[in-house]
Structures are given as C-alpha cells and as structure tokens.
Design an enzyme around this catalytic site. Structure first.
Site, PDB file in Angstrom:
ATOM      1  N   HIS A  44     -10.483   0.969   1.910  1.00  0.00           N
ATOM      2  CA  HIS A  44     -10.264   1.976   2.961  1.00  0.00           C
ATOM      3  C   HIS A  44     -11.470   1.873   3.886  1.00  0.00           C
ATOM      4  CE1 HIS A  44      -8.835   5.850   4.729  1.00  0.00           C
ATOM      5  NE2 HIS A  44     -10.077   5.785   5.182  1.00  0.00           N
ATOM      6  N   HIS A  66       1.569   5.365  -1.689  1.00  0.00           N
ATOM      7  CA  HIS A  66       1.197   6.548  -2.480  1.00  0.00           C
ATOM      8  C   HIS A  66       2.464   7.147  -3.079  1.00  0.00           C
ATOM      9  CE1 HIS A  66      -2.926   6.667  -0.854  1.00  0.00           C
ATOM     10  NE2 HIS A  66      -2.344   6.141   0.215  1.00  0.00           N
ATOM     11  N   HIS A  90       0.873  -1.198   0.000  1.00  0.00           N
ATOM     12  CA  HIS A  90       0.000   0.000   0.000  1.00  0.00           C
ATOM     13  C   HIS A  90       0.895   1.227   0.000  1.00  0.00           C
ATOM     14  CE1 HIS A  90      -3.789   2.209   1.533  1.00  0.00           C
ATOM     15  NE2 HIS A  90      -2.875   3.123   1.242  1.00  0.00           N
ATOM     16  N   LYS A 107      -9.411  -0.443  -5.798  1.00  0.00           N
ATOM     17  CA  LYS A 107      -9.448   0.233  -4.509  1.00  0.00           C
ATOM     18  C   LYS A 107     -10.817   0.839  -4.251  1.00  0.00           C
ATOM     19  CE  LYS A 107      -7.866   1.902  -0.767  1.00  0.00           C
ATOM     20  NZ  LYS A 107      -6.704   2.534  -0.210  1.00  0.00           N
ATOM     21  N   HIS A 157      -4.628  -0.736   5.903  1.00  0.00           N
ATOM     22  CA  HIS A 157      -4.176   0.035   7.069  1.00  0.00           C
ATOM     23  C   HIS A 157      -5.118  -0.089   8.269  1.00  0.00           C
ATOM     24  CE1 HIS A 157      -7.080   2.816   5.439  1.00  0.00           C
ATOM     25  NE2 HIS A 157      -6.288   3.287   4.501  1.00  0.00           N
ATOM     26  N   ASP A 178       1.485   2.625   3.514  1.00  0.00           N
ATOM     27  CA  ASP A 178       0.637   3.811   3.345  1.00  0.00           C
ATOM     28  C   ASP A 178       1.480   5.080   3.410  1.00  0.00           C
ATOM     29  OD1 ASP A 178      -1.616   5.225   2.806  1.00  0.00           O
ATOM     30  OD2 ASP A 178      -2.530   5.004   4.788  1.00  0.00           O
TER      31      ASP A 178
END
Ligand code: OTD
Ligand code: ZN
Ligand code: ZN
Length: 347
Positions: free
Chosen positions: A137, A16, A14, A100, A175, A248
């Site tokens: 999420h 970004h 995970h 996602k 997460h 994350d």
C-alpha cells in the site's frame, strides 16, 4: 449489432472479503465471475501468521455458495513482529501467495502496520530469497504530506530506497492512482508489478467532491486529478505485463459509509467486469482486456492462467445490477459509475 467477448476467466489480484456476515454477503459477488483472488489480510485483528491465514481461508471456503469454483489466495499482514520462518513455511505449504505491507495508519485497519522498515528487513530478505511477492500500500502517512501527494512521496522516500536496498524483492505496487505510479512501475523490471482498480479508471477527485460529497466514491488512495486517471487508463489498456486488475473492492455497510466520518472503500465486485469492458471499449482496447483481467496477474504470480472462460455481451439497452447487496450486517452499496453500461456477463 450484438457484440460478444469471451475472456479467460478473470482473477482479482487485490480483494477485501472481510469476515462473518459481510463475508457471507459479498463472497458470492466475487465468486460469480472470478476464479481466484488475492485476499487482503486487514481484518480486525489482522491475518498475521500462517495459522491465521489457514483459519481465514477455511472460513472463506465455508462461506462459498454451493458449486462455486473459487480459490482464495491468501496473504499475510506484515508487522514488525512477523517471523521470517513462519512466512517461509506458509509459502512452502502453498497457503500464502504474498505478504502485505501497510505503512501504519495508511488505510482501513492498518494501525498494526509497519513504522520502521529496518524492523522488517529479515522478513523481506527471506521473501526475496524465496520469491514471495510483497504487496505494498504505497502511501506515506506523515501528517505534513498532502493526501493527494502521498503516493508520489512514498515512491521516492520509501519504495525506491527499499527496492535499491533489496533488489531481489518482488513487489506489487497496489492500486496505483498517479502518473508517478505508472511511470515508476514502467521503470522496473519483471519483478515489479502494479495493480489498478476499476474505480480509479472511472473516477477523478471531482467525482467525489463536486455537487455534494459522495461517500461511496471515497476510497484510499483517494482518486486524483483527471490527468492521473488518464495515465491509469493508458496503463491498464496498454496490455503491458506489469499492469493487472486488483479491484480493491472494499465493502463497508452503508451506515459506516454514510456518516460524519465515513469509511474508505468502493464496492465493485458485482459490476467490475461490465465496467471494465465499457472502459476498454471506450479506449479502443477490448482486445487487451484479457491481458489485464486474466493473463498478466497469473504471469506475475507465477501461476497458470485459468482454464474456464467468461462471456461478456454488449446489449442495445443499459444493463442493470443490484443497487445494494444485502448482508446480515446491513446493506452494502454497489459502485455506481454514473453512466449507462451496456455490457453484461452472460456466463
Ligand atoms: N482502500 N478501503 C480499504 C482498503 C483499501 O487501501 C486499500 O487497500 C478497506 O476498507 O479495507 C480503501 O479505501
Ligand atoms: Zn491499500
Ligand atoms: Zn485494498
């Protein structure tokens, strides 16, 4: 005595990476230690179609430092207009490894996410059929629900009903931050996984709020009570196949974090592995670090483990890393755990 630890090269399930100047600045931080990463699609505009994902992958590959061996594993951002056939084609070509689900408004750039699960059922049914994981999420966004309860309420009111409705769907709880998240992941079978971040193993909510507000510790889902942090530590260090690392790592330039309405996200790509070695050593679980960083994730995603390795060494003196990564969009502050770390990645 110097301690050493050799791991199968880790993956980040995970991550970004952003785009443009920030992508160029932060990508080397991940590529230095990780072989692969699941790349989050919450760009502006988001990565929605297979064509979007192919173009984004090309931009990532073009930004890689010379000689880096790093493979981005692409994801699609689920919207109420997503076409099941496009998703299936993107998986069949090998491009996309997950879809996602962002409840609309749950986190950074999630306003295009899903309001009504009914509207995405055709896509989810197709994903169940082809075995493509849904990364979730897991927070409700209802204003009445307290921000510290949003994960637990999501599990009861959204995730569990969805999994009962579509038992074949493979799901990653992204997460997780609560003991309820840990318990729910444990109650699932092999089609349910959960990622745990580095920072949620280190922070509780006091770290964010006591002694002055710490914008660089603010992330979503927000860190919870100590009891929950301890539940995450126990889960991550258990070696159980359902739990794997998703950092994350979510870079924002300092100007966007350090302001009256600061962005959510902790940037941990640079120092995640030394921090994890510290945490696992503290919990007497160094022998289970490799399961968490390098084995459980590939097993869930049905990919081979990496062939390369990575060596961690524990030194006698605290190790340093850059306080900030300088990008052409501005500096990005590296996560500071608030304690000395003696581990260092040597190769
Ligand atoms: N959480 N920040 C971001 C995403 C995550 O929920 C997440 O995955 C971000 O900035 O993209 C954050 O705090
Ligand atoms: Zn999220
Ligand atoms: Zn994220």
């Amino acid at each position: 005595m110097t301690q050493e630890l050799t791991l199968i090269r880790p993956d980040d399930w995970h991550l970004h990476l952003r785009d443009g100047a920030v992508l160029h600045g932060v990508l080397p931080e991940t590529a230095r230690h990780f072989a692969r990463a699941i790349i989050m699609p919450n760009l502006v505009p988001p990565v929605v179609t297979g064509a979007d994902a192919a173009a984004y992958r090309d931009r990532i590959l073009a930004a890689l430092p010379e000689g880096a061996a790093f493979t981005p594993l692409m994801t699609l951002y689920l919207t109420e207009a997503t076409d099941p056939a496009d998703v299936a084609a993107a998986q069949a070509s090998g491009l996309v490894k997950a879809v996602k689900l962002y409840p609309a408004g749950a986190t950074t750039n999630s306003h295009g996410g899903v309001h009504d699960t009914d509207k995405v059922m055709p896509v989810l049914e197709k994903m169940a059929e082809i075995g493509l994981p849904l990364c979730v999420h897991g927070e409700v966004t209802t204003p009445e629900v307290d921000i510290f309860d949003r994960e637990a309420v999501f599990i009861d009111t959204v995730l569990d009903p969805l999994r009962r409705r579509l038992p074949g769907l493979r799901v990653v709880m992204e997460h997780i931050t609560t003991e309820q998240g840990v318990a729910y992941a444990r109650a699932g079978g092999p089609d349910l996984g959960a990622t745990i971040t580095t920072h949620h193993l280190i922070l509780n909510r006091n770290h964010i709020l006591v002694g002055g507000i710490k914008p660089h510790y603010y992330c979503l889902p927000v860190a919870k009570r100590e009891r929950h942090r301890l539940a995450l530590r126990e889960a991550a260090t258990s070696g159980e196949a359902r739990f794997f690392l998703g950092t994350d790592s979510a870079p924002h330039v300092d100007a966007l974090k350090e302001q009256a309405c600061g962005c959510a996200g902790c940037f941990t790509a640079t120092n995640t592995l030394p921090l994890l070695a510290h945490v696992f050593e503290q919990d007497g679980a160094l022998d289970r670090l490799e399961a968490f960083t390098s084995r459980n994730g590939p097993a869930f995603y049905r990919l081979p483990v990496n062939e390369a390795h990575l060596r961690l060494v524990k030194h006698q003196t605290p190790q340093a890393w850059p306080e900030k990564i300088f990008t052409e969009a501005g500096p990005v502050t590296v996560f500071n755990p608030g304690f000395p770390v003696f581990w260092h990645v040597e190769s």
